[in-house]
Design an enzyme around this catalytic site. Structure first.
Site, PDB file in Angstrom:
ATOM      1  N   VAL A   1       5.815  -0.657   2.577  1.00 35.66           N
ATOM      2  CA  VAL A   1       4.838  -0.630   3.606  1.00 35.66           C
ATOM      3  C   VAL A   1       3.444  -1.707   2.344  1.00 35.66           C
ATOM      4  CG1 VAL A   1       2.945   0.325   5.070  1.00 35.66           C
ATOM      5  CG2 VAL A   1       4.527   1.729   3.720  1.00 35.66           C
TER       6      VAL A   1
ATOM      7  N   ASP B   1       9.818  14.939  10.237  1.00 35.78           N
ATOM      8  CA  ASP B   1       9.694  14.689   8.514  1.00 35.78           C
ATOM      9  C   ASP B   1       8.093  14.884   8.589  1.00 35.78           C
ATOM     10  OD1 ASP B   1       9.495  14.268   5.973  1.00 35.78           O
ATOM     11  OD2 ASP B   1      10.346  12.619   5.766  1.00 35.78           O
TER      12      ASP B   1
ATOM     13  N   ILE C   1       0.704  -1.462   0.125  1.00 36.46           N
ATOM     14  CA  ILE C   1      -0.347  -0.313  -0.157  1.00 36.46           C
ATOM     15  C   ILE C   1       0.676   1.336   0.228  1.00 36.46           C
ATOM     16  CG2 ILE C   1      -2.529  -0.897   1.033  1.00 36.46           C
ATOM     17  CD1 ILE C   1      -1.181   0.076   3.449  1.00 36.46           C
TER      18      ILE C   1
ATOM     19  N   GLY D   1       8.236   4.117   0.565  1.00 39.57           N
ATOM     20  CA  GLY D   1       8.292   5.815   0.907  1.00 39.57           C
ATOM     21  C   GLY D   1       9.993   5.197   0.879  1.00 39.57           C
TER      22      GLY D   1
ATOM     23  N   PHE E   1      11.444   5.100   3.599  1.00 41.91           N
ATOM     24  CA  PHE E   1      12.781   4.172   4.756  1.00 41.91           C
ATOM     25  C   PHE E   1      12.319   2.877   4.685  1.00 41.91           C
ATOM     26  CE2 PHE E   1      11.575   8.136   7.744  1.00 41.91           C
ATOM     27  CZ  PHE E   1      13.069   7.998   7.652  1.00 41.91           C
TER      28      PHE E   1
END
Ligand SMILES: *[C@@H]1O[C@H](CO)[C@@H](O)[C@H](O)[C@H]1NC(C)=O
Ligand SMILES: *[C@@H]1O[C@H](CO)[C@@H](O)[C@H](O)[C@H]1NC(C)=O
Ligand SMILES: *[C@@H]1O[C@H](CO)[C@@H](O)[C@H](O)[C@H]1NC(C)=O
Ligand SMILES: *[C@@H]1O[C@H](CO)[C@@H](O)[C@H](O)[C@H]1NC(C)=O
Ligand SMILES: *[C@@H]1O[C@H](CO)[C@@H](O)[C@H](O)[C@H]1NC(C)=O
Ligand SMILES: *[C@H]1O[C@H](CO)[C@@H](O)[C@H](O)[C@H]1NC(C)=O
Length: 635
Positions: free
Chosen positions: A338, A449, A330, A333, A335
């Site tokens: 997801v 962030d 979904i 990003g 990092f």
């Protein structure tokens, strides 16, 4: 030619070796202790456990912490312990580590069973308390001195030199945009008498708090001593007639004599090699120590038990997400990726797989999770747990059904336009969420962030901040002003953070200000490929606010039903949050109170920070260019 060079090399080697051994082996120098003597704790109590955990964190954090660390362990007073340590600004991580290890041991001996104590070494300082943990604190204070100087010295002249020196140091330390608020200096009183001074504040103080604390400390220094110190919880000052810190390289007296080239080339190589070997050894030793400490922590009760209850194993998450299939993905990003998943108990979760090069050790990762999992607020996404197996690190969050805020604000098709009422509610919710992160949770968290894509909306359009603590966790050299590695998003970062890597609550406040204006206007502050129109939304909002044309700023798609006074108030708060000067930006506590009351005493904003315009600072300007280049230019 060769022979003297060899001599040089071996001599250097010896010198460096010596230096290395002395710098790493030197015992930290104990200075003083302050035991409050008000309350004591009994062994095996919750407080005792929390204190042990605090000290455990202290001895695990050194290399990542840049010589400063603040945390709170435990959930509620009087059992929770807040503590911080601060190493002298010029000492290495290894010296800092040794000093803290000594301080943790010594403070238990010197203030046995105390619920509050402060201990100072020449190289480091540590304090803890079970009372409310105030970041900016000037009591209790300890003053020390080394006795009077020779009576032949002209005291007035001495005083003038001393205060000139300290004043310069204060200006430097409190004017610094670096995370360390530290400065040293030297000055000559007479031909043969030199004065050396040092000032330092804890990193969490704002520049003006730091200056106030230092001036307060300096005011307590006696005149005409051979040396003196004022030791306060949030800052300290010291002067001596001899150097007591590592003198910074002065660029003024650079002279190359014969042979210096060899020294210049060889010394760093030899030193780096030794340092490398030393660090390697040091790392191995400290790793061993950490592991030992961790296993001896295992019967420490709640904290560790809660850690285990948060752990998911890899197989569970693999099953929940249909083997991390593409259909379940979904998001993606900075990092990692997801995935949506459903646990056996029916809970819907979002599993964030962290990219492998996060560079964080497993133990640190798990500790961090325990702290972050404690953060619970209706405007934060709930963290259910984590997985850390075979190089895989994952975070398991509650699944939030609606899309993120950016989708609603910047959707070109305008499928669902948020009403003013919804926007106002979202602004209030985000503010409360950040306020909680900064001030109300037991752990101070700077998000770093904040942006609409990190704000999720639930069925009722309640905002939930996600990724809190993440930026902090995945980090990366936050202490260097290296823009390429700063975790953050262009358009939402304050200039002091973007340019110097200096972050504080006030950098989050800045991002929040940008978000408010974006929510009101439905326009992006950050220019992007798909919407290059509003390169300077803040300036646009400012101009219209000055011209009393606030409705111009408001999203055209909002129908007539909005509260004019709420819109004015929100724009004003947004502009206050994006001020250039940190001290002019309100705290989140203020913001929350502004939002919940009649706007009677809101300060007037000045022109907002605009680091793309009117920038006189050329070096800063070029570093921001580097960053925009690396983000926007296809290479
Ligand atoms: C606390 O008690 C110790 C030992 O009795 C004493 O030396 C110290 O001065 C006391 N501290 C304060 C702040 O009263
Ligand atoms: C504290 O706990 C330890 C380990 O559980 C035990 O050995 C010790 O006797 C306890 N001390 C007291 C004073 O209860
Ligand atoms: C601290 O607690 C221990 C264990 O109860 C006790 O033996 C010792 O006397 C206490 N020390 C002080 C200074 O109160
Ligand atoms: C030393 O100088 C400072 C600042 O100029 C002044 O405030 C202080 O009173 C002086 N102290 C003495 C003893 O002259
Ligand atoms: C400290 O130095 C600054 C300039 O460096 C000067 O403007 C200021 O007046 C000085 N303050 C004191 C208290 O001497
Ligand atoms: C230090 O470690 C603690 C827990 O281990 C963690 O919460 C904290 O964020 C770390 N600090 C830094 C600066 O990495």
């Amino acid at each position: 030619m060769a022979a003297p060079k060899h001599k040089h090399i071996s001599m250097c080697l010896c010198v460096m070796l010596n230096l290395f051994i002395t710098t790493t082996k030197a015992k930290p120098t104990y200075t003083t202790t302050h035991c409050t003597n008000t309350t004591t704790y009994a062994p095996n109590t919750t407080f005792h456990t929390n204190l042990n955990i605090l000290f455990y964190y202290f001895s695990n954090n050194i290399s990542q912490s840049n010589g400063y660390f603040l945390t709170i362990t435990g959930f509620s007073t009087p059992d929770a312990v807040g503590g911080l340590y601060l190493c002298r600004g010029d000492v290495t991580a290894a010296v800092c580590d040794q000093c803290l290890t000594a301080a943790v041991k010594e403070v238990r001996i010197r203030c046995p069973n105390q619920t509050e104590a402060l201990i100072w070494y020449d190289e480091c300082f540590l304090r803890f308390t079970n009372k409310y943990f105030a970041v900016n604190k000037i009591v209790p204070r300890v003053n020390l001195d080394d006795g009077n100087i020779d009576s032949s010295v002209d005291l007035e002249r001495f005083n003038r030199s001393l205060h000139g020196l300290l004043n310069d140091s204060v200006m430097e330390a409190s004017g610094s945009l670096q995370s360390k608020k530290f400065s040293t200096g030297k000055t000559a009183v007479t031909e043969s008498m030199k004065l050396y001074g040092l000032v330092q504040c804890t990193n969490d103080l704002t520049n003006s708090q730091c200056e106030r604390c230092l001036r307060n400390a300096i005011g307590t220094l006696p005149n005409g001593k051979q040396g003196a110190r004022a030791l306060l919880p949030s800052c300290n000052v010291r002067y001596q007639l001899y150097p007591f810190f590592n003198l910074p390289q002065s660029s003024g007296d650079r002279k190359f004599g014969p042979g210096t080239i060899a020294v210049v080339v060889v010394v760093p190589v030899v030193f780096l090699t030794i340092l490398f070997l030393g660090c390697y050894y040091f790392k191995r030793v400290s790793k061993k120590k950490k592991r030992l400490m961790f296993s001896s922590m295992e019967n420490f009760g709640d904290e560790i038990r809660s850690l285990e209850s948060l752990r998911f194993n890899f197989a569970t998450l693999e099953e929940a997400t249909n083997r991390f299939s593409m259909e379940n993905k979904i998001g993606c990003g900075g990092f990692g990726q997801v995935f949506k998943g459903v646990l056996k108990d029916g809970r819907q979760v979002a599993v964030k797989k962290l990219s492998k090069n996060s560079g964080q050790g497993t133990i640190e990762f798990r500790n961090e999770i325990v702290l972050i999992a404690k953060l619970q607020h209706r405007n934060l996404v709930t963290l259910y747990g984590f997985c850390s197996e075979e190089q895989e690190k994952m975070l398991v969050y509650e699944y939030v059904p609606n899309k993120s805020l950016d989708y609603f604000l910047f959707d070109p098709n305008k499928e669902r336009v948020l009403s003013w009422h919804e926007r106002y509610k979202i602004i209030g919710g985000i503010a409360r969420g950040i306020h909680y992160l900064h001030d109300q949770s037991r752990l101070k968290v700077i998000h770093r962030d904040l942006k609409p894509s990190n704000i999720l909306l639930d069925e009722m359009m309640n905002p939930k901040i996600s990724d809190f603590g993440m930026a902090k966790m995945i980090d990366i050299d936050q202490h260097q002003g290296n823009t390429k590695r700063i975790a953050g998003t262009y358009g939402y970062m304050s200039s002091e953070y973007a340019m110097h890597g200096h972050y504080s609550e006030k950098s989050d406040v800045f991002s929040f200000g940008v978000i408010i204006i974006e929510i009101i206007s439905a326009k992006r502050n950050a220019p992007s490929f798909d919407s290059p129109d509003f390169a300077d939304l803040l300036n646009y909002a400012w101009k219209n606010w000055m011209d009393e044309k606030v409705v111009e700023v408001l999203d055209f798609d909002i129908e007539n039903s909005f509260s004019y006074s709420e819109v004015v108030k929100c724009i004003q708060i947004g502009l206050l949050c994006v001020q250039q000067n940190l001290d002019d930006r309100p705290t989140m506590e203020r913001v929350v109170s502004y939002l919940s009351s009649v706007p009677s005493e809101l300060p007037l904003p000045q022109e907002p920070a605009g680091f793309t315009r009117n920038n006189n600072n050329t070096t800063a300007g070029s570093s921001i260019n580097d960053m925009t280049m690396s983000r926007f230019s296809p290479r």
